[in-house]
Design a protein around this motif. Structure first.
Motif, short mmCIF file in Angstrom:
data_model
loop_
_atom_site.label_atom_id
_atom_site.label_comp_id
_atom_site.label_asym_id
_atom_site.label_seq_id
_atom_site.Cartn_x
_atom_site.Cartn_y
_atom_site.Cartn_z
N ASN A 23 0.86 -1.19 0.00
CA ASN A 23 0.00 0.00 0.00
C ASN A 23 0.89 1.24 0.00
N GLY A 24 1.13 1.79 -1.17
CA GLY A 24 2.01 2.95 -1.31
C GLY A 24 1.60 4.14 -0.48
N LEU A 25 0.34 4.21 -0.07
CA LEU A 25 -0.12 5.33 0.75
C LEU A 25 0.55 5.34 2.12
N ASN A 26 1.17 4.21 2.50
CA ASN A 26 1.91 4.12 3.77
C ASN A 26 3.31 4.70 3.69
N ASN A 27 3.81 5.00 2.49
CA ASN A 27 5.20 5.43 2.34
C ASN A 27 5.60 6.59 3.25
N PRO A 28 4.79 7.64 3.39
CA PRO A 28 5.22 8.74 4.27
C PRO A 28 5.38 8.33 5.73
N LEU A 29 4.80 7.21 6.13
CA LEU A 29 4.91 6.77 7.52
C LEU A 29 6.29 6.23 7.86
N TRP A 30 7.04 5.77 6.84
CA TRP A 30 8.36 5.20 7.12
C TRP A 30 9.47 5.76 6.24
N ARG A 31 9.09 6.53 5.22
CA ARG A 31 10.09 7.16 4.34
C ARG A 31 9.93 8.67 4.45
N PRO A 32 10.69 9.32 5.33
CA PRO A 32 10.48 10.75 5.60
C PRO A 32 10.64 11.66 4.39
N GLY A 33 11.31 11.21 3.35
CA GLY A 33 11.48 12.04 2.15
C GLY A 33 10.23 12.13 1.30
N VAL A 34 9.26 11.25 1.53
CA VAL A 34 8.02 11.27 0.75
C VAL A 34 7.08 12.28 1.39
N SER A 41 -3.18 5.26 -10.68
CA SER A 41 -3.92 4.36 -11.57
C SER A 41 -3.66 2.92 -11.18
N GLY A 42 -4.48 2.04 -11.71
CA GLY A 42 -4.31 0.62 -11.49
C GLY A 42 -4.93 0.13 -10.19
N PRO A 43 -4.83 -1.17 -9.97
CA PRO A 43 -5.42 -1.77 -8.76
C PRO A 43 -4.55 -1.49 -7.53
N ALA A 44 -5.13 -0.93 -6.49
CA ALA A 44 -4.36 -0.62 -5.28
C ALA A 44 -3.56 -1.84 -4.84
N SER A 45 -2.28 -1.66 -4.62
CA SER A 45 -1.37 -2.67 -4.10
C SER A 45 -1.10 -3.84 -5.04
N GLY A 46 -1.63 -3.80 -6.29
CA GLY A 46 -1.46 -4.91 -7.21
C GLY A 46 -0.57 -4.57 -8.38
N VAL A 47 -0.24 -5.59 -9.18
CA VAL A 47 0.57 -5.37 -10.38
C VAL A 47 -0.13 -4.35 -11.27
N GLY A 48 0.63 -3.36 -11.71
CA GLY A 48 0.10 -2.30 -12.55
C GLY A 48 -0.27 -1.04 -11.79
N ALA A 49 -0.36 -1.12 -10.46
CA ALA A 49 -0.66 0.07 -9.67
C ALA A 49 0.45 1.09 -9.85
N ILE A 69 4.07 -0.85 -9.57
CA ILE A 69 4.30 -2.21 -9.07
C ILE A 69 4.34 -3.17 -10.25
N ASN A 70 5.42 -3.97 -10.34
CA ASN A 70 5.55 -4.93 -11.43
C ASN A 70 5.56 -6.39 -10.96
N VAL A 71 5.70 -6.61 -9.67
CA VAL A 71 5.63 -7.94 -9.08
C VAL A 71 4.86 -7.83 -7.77
N ALA A 72 3.85 -8.68 -7.60
CA ALA A 72 3.07 -8.68 -6.36
C ALA A 72 2.79 -10.13 -5.98
N GLU A 73 3.64 -10.67 -5.11
CA GLU A 73 3.46 -12.02 -4.58
C GLU A 73 3.22 -11.87 -3.08
N PRO A 74 1.94 -11.79 -2.67
CA PRO A 74 1.62 -11.52 -1.26
C PRO A 74 2.40 -12.38 -0.28
N LEU A 78 7.61 -8.10 -3.50
CA LEU A 78 6.99 -6.93 -4.10
C LEU A 78 8.06 -6.22 -4.92
N GLY A 79 7.79 -6.01 -6.22
CA GLY A 79 8.76 -5.36 -7.09
C GLY A 79 8.16 -4.13 -7.72
#
Length: 145
Positions: A23-34, A41-49, A69-74, A78-79
């Motif tokens: 879930n890319g929306l979590n990035n600011p919680l652990w990556r202070p530069g975001v 666009s695309g499916p949240a948290s899935g390939v193509g997002a 996201i190009n790889v999503a193996e729950p 995650l790539g």
């Protein structure tokens, strides 16, 4: 080629860690530069997002850091490819479960082109700083458990 990687052990199960990372929306919680992020666009948290990000850049300027996201193996992998911004590395998170939690490996790879080749050491240093943020991920996820 520029490459950086880091690994950390988090006292959470693999699915919790994966879901948080995907879930890319979590990035600011652990990556202070975001500074801003949204699902573009695309499916949240899935390939193509595609997640559109604004990040703190050099000299206090804001820069793009959109990724797809190009790889999503729950629970496993995650790539992603950075698709906007001055540097466009490929990255991945590999997760390995244990009884007490999850080992997370984060790697970034960039094949510099043009003038970026001249900035190799600076690019590598920036990538090393990015993968080092796994310590922030550990802190955030373990405080929520």
């Amino acid at each position: 080629m520029a490459h950086a990687e880091n690994e950390v052990f988090i006292r959470r199960n693999t699915r919790d860690v994966y879901d948080f990372l995907a879930n890319g929306l979590n990035n600011p919680l652990w990556r202070p530069g975001v500074t801003q992020v949204r699902l573009a666009s695309g499916p949240a948290s899935g390939v193509g997002a595609v997640y559109s990000q604004r990040m703190a850049g050099p000299g206090g300027r804001s820069i793009d850091g959109d990724y797809q996201i190009n790889v999503a193996e729950p629970g496993v992998r995650l790539g992603f490819d950075v698709v906007a911004g001055p540097a466009r590395p490929t990255g991945s998170f590999a997760l390995s479960g244990h009884d007490a939690g999850t080992t997370v490996s984060f790697s970034l790879t960039l094949e510099p082109k043009g003038l970026m080749k001249l900035m190799g050491p600076m690019v590598t240093k920036a990538m090393q700083a990015e993968v080092a943020q796994l310590e922030n991920l550990k802190r955030v996820l373990e405080q929520d458990s």
